[in-house]
Design a protein around this motif. Structure first.
Motif, short mmCIF file in Angstrom:
data_model
loop_
_atom_site.label_atom_id
_atom_site.label_comp_id
_atom_site.label_asym_id
_atom_site.label_seq_id
_atom_site.Cartn_x
_atom_site.Cartn_y
_atom_site.Cartn_z
N LEU A 2 45.49 58.78 44.76
CA LEU A 2 44.73 58.16 45.86
C LEU A 2 45.64 57.86 47.06
N LYS A 3 46.88 57.42 46.79
CA LYS A 3 47.82 57.20 47.91
C LYS A 3 48.15 58.54 48.57
N ALA A 4 48.39 59.56 47.75
CA ALA A 4 48.75 60.87 48.33
C ALA A 4 47.61 61.40 49.20
N ALA A 5 46.37 61.06 48.82
CA ALA A 5 45.22 61.51 49.61
C ALA A 5 45.01 60.64 50.85
N GLY A 6 45.82 59.59 51.00
CA GLY A 6 45.76 58.79 52.23
C GLY A 6 44.86 57.58 52.19
N HIS A 7 44.44 57.16 50.99
CA HIS A 7 43.56 55.98 50.91
C HIS A 7 44.31 54.70 51.26
N ARG A 8 43.55 53.76 51.80
CA ARG A 8 44.04 52.41 52.09
C ARG A 8 43.89 51.61 50.79
N ILE A 9 44.99 51.10 50.25
CA ILE A 9 44.95 50.49 48.92
C ILE A 9 45.66 49.14 48.90
N GLY A 10 44.96 48.15 48.34
CA GLY A 10 45.57 46.84 48.14
C GLY A 10 45.74 46.56 46.65
N LEU A 11 46.49 45.51 46.35
CA LEU A 11 46.78 45.13 44.97
C LEU A 11 46.23 43.72 44.73
N ALA A 12 45.72 43.49 43.52
CA ALA A 12 45.07 42.20 43.28
C ALA A 12 45.14 41.78 41.82
N THR A 13 45.07 40.47 41.61
CA THR A 13 45.03 39.93 40.24
C THR A 13 43.64 40.03 39.63
N ASP A 14 42.57 39.97 40.46
CA ASP A 14 41.21 39.85 39.94
C ASP A 14 41.09 38.68 38.96
N THR A 15 41.76 37.58 39.23
CA THR A 15 41.53 36.35 38.48
C THR A 15 40.03 36.09 38.43
N GLY A 16 39.41 35.78 37.24
CA GLY A 16 39.96 35.64 35.96
C GLY A 16 39.62 36.81 35.03
N GLY A 17 39.08 37.96 35.54
CA GLY A 17 39.03 39.16 34.71
C GLY A 17 40.46 39.65 34.50
N GLY A 18 41.27 39.47 35.54
CA GLY A 18 42.70 39.71 35.42
C GLY A 18 43.31 38.62 34.57
N SER A 19 44.40 38.92 33.91
CA SER A 19 44.96 37.98 32.93
C SER A 19 46.14 37.19 33.46
N SER A 20 46.34 37.18 34.78
CA SER A 20 47.48 36.44 35.33
C SER A 20 47.18 36.04 36.77
N PHE A 21 47.78 34.92 37.19
CA PHE A 21 47.72 34.53 38.61
C PHE A 21 48.88 35.14 39.39
N SER A 22 49.79 35.81 38.67
CA SER A 22 51.05 36.21 39.28
C SER A 22 51.00 37.63 39.85
N MET A 23 51.39 37.78 41.10
CA MET A 23 51.50 39.13 41.67
C MET A 23 52.72 39.87 41.12
N LEU A 24 53.71 39.13 40.57
CA LEU A 24 54.80 39.82 39.87
C LEU A 24 54.25 40.51 38.63
N ARG A 25 53.50 39.76 37.82
CA ARG A 25 52.89 40.34 36.62
C ARG A 25 51.94 41.48 36.99
N LEU A 52 35.03 57.58 50.87
CA LEU A 52 35.87 56.38 51.05
C LEU A 52 37.06 56.70 51.95
N ARG A 53 37.63 57.87 51.78
CA ARG A 53 38.77 58.29 52.60
C ARG A 53 38.33 58.50 54.05
N GLU A 54 37.19 59.16 54.20
CA GLU A 54 36.66 59.44 55.54
C GLU A 54 36.41 58.13 56.30
N MET A 55 35.89 57.13 55.59
CA MET A 55 35.59 55.84 56.23
C MET A 55 36.84 54.98 56.37
N ASP A 56 37.94 55.38 55.72
CA ASP A 56 39.16 54.55 55.67
C ASP A 56 38.85 53.17 55.07
#
Ligand code: GUN
Ligand code: ZN
Length: 427
Positions: A306-329, A279-283
Motif C-alpha cells: 500500500l505504501k509502494a502504491a502511494g497510499h496515505r497511511i497512519g498508525l494507531a493503537t485502536d484502543t481497546g480492540g488494540g491491546s496496548s496504549f503504547s505507540m512503541l508496542r 482510495l488511492r485516487e481520492m488520497d
C-alpha cells in the motif's frame, strides 16, 4: 522565556519508505528551541546555546528528543475493556464493547474515563490522537474537555449507530445529524480540537444515516470523517448481506457521500483492487491498527504494497480492540505484521509512521508529528536504555537505528522519560 532542550534529536526531512533512512536527520548532541508553544529552532547543542544565551536549559543527556507520537485511531471509551479475552470482532463488540459504551450515558463516568485516557496517552508519549466517542454527545464533550485542559491537539466525534446495536446505544439518522452538527459547531477549531464526523461502520448505520452524515460532511468539508473498513472477513460478508446493491464494502460509504480525501478508514485489511484504486485516487487515509488486528484476529495489513502504491497511511493503537496504549508496542506489532507479509519495516519507517505518517493521515503534518521551525512543540523524550534488557541490547549499537530498535521492540512507558505538549513539559 524560551526553552532550550538538549539531547539526541531525531526528525524527518522526507519519507523513509521512499528515501530510506537518510529521510531522517539525527543530531547526536542536539537541541530544540521552544518558544510560546512552537519550535523556534533545531540544531547542534553548542550552536543553539551560543545563539540563545537567555533560554532556560533542560538537558536530557543521551535521551532522544522526537516529535510526540500521533495515534490516528482510538476508542477512548474502550479504555477499561482493553485486553478482554477470547472474541472476534462482532462477538467482541457485543460482549465487551457495547455494554461498556452504555455506561457513557453517565457524563460523570465519561469524564472520568476521558481524564484517565488522556493521562495514559501522555504517559506513553502520545501527544495527539483521533478518537471515537460513544453515541452520547456528553462523551464528546468529556474527551474534548480533558484534552483541552492538557493542551493536547486531538480529533474526536460522536459515534453514530442506528441499527444492530442494543437499545440505549442507538440514535437515528436525524438525531445523529443534529447531534453531530451541534457538537461540530461547539468544538471544531476551538483551541487544538477538531471534530470528526463518525459513522461507526456500515453494519451499524442504515443507508439513511450514512446519507445524513454524508450530507453533513459535504456541508462541513473542513472536518475529517472516520469509520471502519474491511477489518474481518465475517464483517465483510455481513456488509454484503446488509447492502446487496453495493459493489464492495467501500461502496457502502462511497455511495452515501462518505468517501473523500478527509476520510480515515480504520483497518483496511481485506481490500479489493477496486477499493484500493478508489482510495488511492481520492488520497484517503488508511489507518493501520496492528495490535488490534492480531488481538481480534483480523488479518495482516499490506503496508509494503500500500505504501509502494502511494497510499496515505497512519498508525494507531485502536484502543481497546488494540491491546496496548503504547505507540512503541504498536510499532513493534507493525514490524511483526510486516515480517509475516515479507517486508521488514526499517526503524526509520516505523518511527515515521508513528509521527509524520499519522499526522499526514490527519492532514496535520504542517503542525504536528515532526520537528521543524514553526511547528507546534509536542515532544517525547525517550530513554533508549529504559530497562536492563534494552540497555544490554543497545550496548554495541553502531548507529541511531540499532540504538532505537530494541526500544521499539521491547519498550513501554518506562522508556518515556518526559512528554511536552504545546511547549510545556507535562511529566
Ligand atoms: N468496527 C466497528 N466498531 C469497532 C470497534 O469499536 N473496534 C474495532 N476494532 N472495530 C470496529
Ligand atoms: Zn476502531
Amino acid at each position: 522565556m524560551a526553552d532550550l532542550i538538549l539531547g539526541q534529536v531525531l526528525r524527518f526531512v522526507a519519507d523513509p519508505f521512499f528515501d530510506g533512512p537518510k529521510a531522517a536527520e539525527h543530531i547526536r548532541q542536539g537541541a530544540v528551541l521552544v518558544d510560546q508553544g512552537r519550535i523556534a529552532a533545531i540544531g547542534p547543542a553548542e550552536t543553539l546555546k551560543a545563539a540563545h544565551p537567555g533560554a532556560g536549559v533542560t538537558d536530557y543527556g543521551a535521551h532522544l528528543i522526537s516529535a510526540g507520537f500521533v495515534d490516528a485511531h482510538v476508542h477512548y471509551p474502550q479504555t477499561a475493556i482493553i485486553a478482554s479475552w477470547g472474541k472476534r470482532l462482532i462477538d467482541w463488540l457485543n460482549s465487551y464493547t457495547f455494554p461498556e459504551e452504555m455506561r457513557f450515558a453517565d457524563p460523570a463516568y465519561a469524564s472520568a474515563v476521558a481524564d484517565r485516557y488522556c493521562d495514559l496517552t501522555l504517559a506513553h508519549g502520545t501527544t495527539s490522537f483521533c478518537s471515537y466517542a460513544t453515541i452520547h454527545p456528553a462523551s464528546v464533550d468529556a474527551i474534548f474537555t480533558a484534552a483541552q485542559t492538557r493542551g493536547q491537539r486531538i480529533w474526536a466525534g460522536k459515534t453514530c449507530m442506528d441499527r444492530n446495536a442494543p437499545e440505549g446505544l442507538r440514535d437515528t439518522a436525524q438525531s445523529a445529524y443534529d447531534d453531530s452538527k451541534a457538537l461540530l459547531t461547539r468544538w471544531h477549531g476551538v483551541d487544538r480540537l477538531s471534530y470528526v464526523i463518525t459513522p461507526r461502520f456500515s453494519p451499524t448505520s442504515t443507508p439513511d444515516q450514512l446519507n445524513a452524515l454524508g450530507a453533513l460532511w459535504a456541508e462541513h468539508p473542513s472536518c475529517l470523517m472516520q469509520t471502519h473498513l474491511s477489518e474481518q472477513t465475517d464483517e465483510i460478508a455481513w456488509v454484503k448481506s446488509l447492502y446487496p446493491a453495493a459493489r464492495d464494502y467501500l461502496d457502502t460509504y462511497e455511495s452515501h457521500g462518505l468517501l473523500g480525501k478527509g476520510g480515515l478508514y480504520g483497518h483496511a485489511i481485506w481490500l479489493t483492487d477496486r477499493e484500493k484504486a478508489r482510495l488511492r485516487e481520492m488520497d484517503a487515509s488508511l489507518i493501520h491498527c496492528p495490535t488490534s488486528n492480531t488481538f481480534i484476529g483480523s488479518g495482516l495489513f499490506d503496508m509494503g504494497g500500500l505504501k509502494a502504491a502511494g497510499h496515505r497511511i497512519g498508525l494507531a493503537t485502536d484502543t481497546g480492540g488494540g491491546s496496548s496504549f503504547s505507540m512503541l508496542r504498536t510499532m513493534a506489532a507493525a514490524y511483526e505484521v510486516g515480517q509475516l507479509k515479507g517486508r521488514a519495516l526499517h526503524p526509520a519507517e516505523l518511527w515515521w509512521l508513528a509521527t509524520v505518517g499519522s499526522a499526514q493521515s490527519l492532514h496535520a503534518a504542517d503542525r504536528i508529528g515532526n520537528l521543524a521551525p514553526g511547528m507546534e512543540a509536542d515532544l517525547v523524550i525517550v530513554d533508549l536504555a529504559s530497562t536492563p534488557a534494552i540497555e544490554q541490547a543497545t550496548a554495541r549499537a553502531k548507529d541511531i537505528w540499532q540504538a532505537l530498535f530494541p526500544t521499539i521492540m521491547m519498550g513501554d512507558e518506562r522508556a518515556i522519560h518526559a512528554t511536552w505538549v504545546n511547549g510545556k513539559p507535562t511529566r
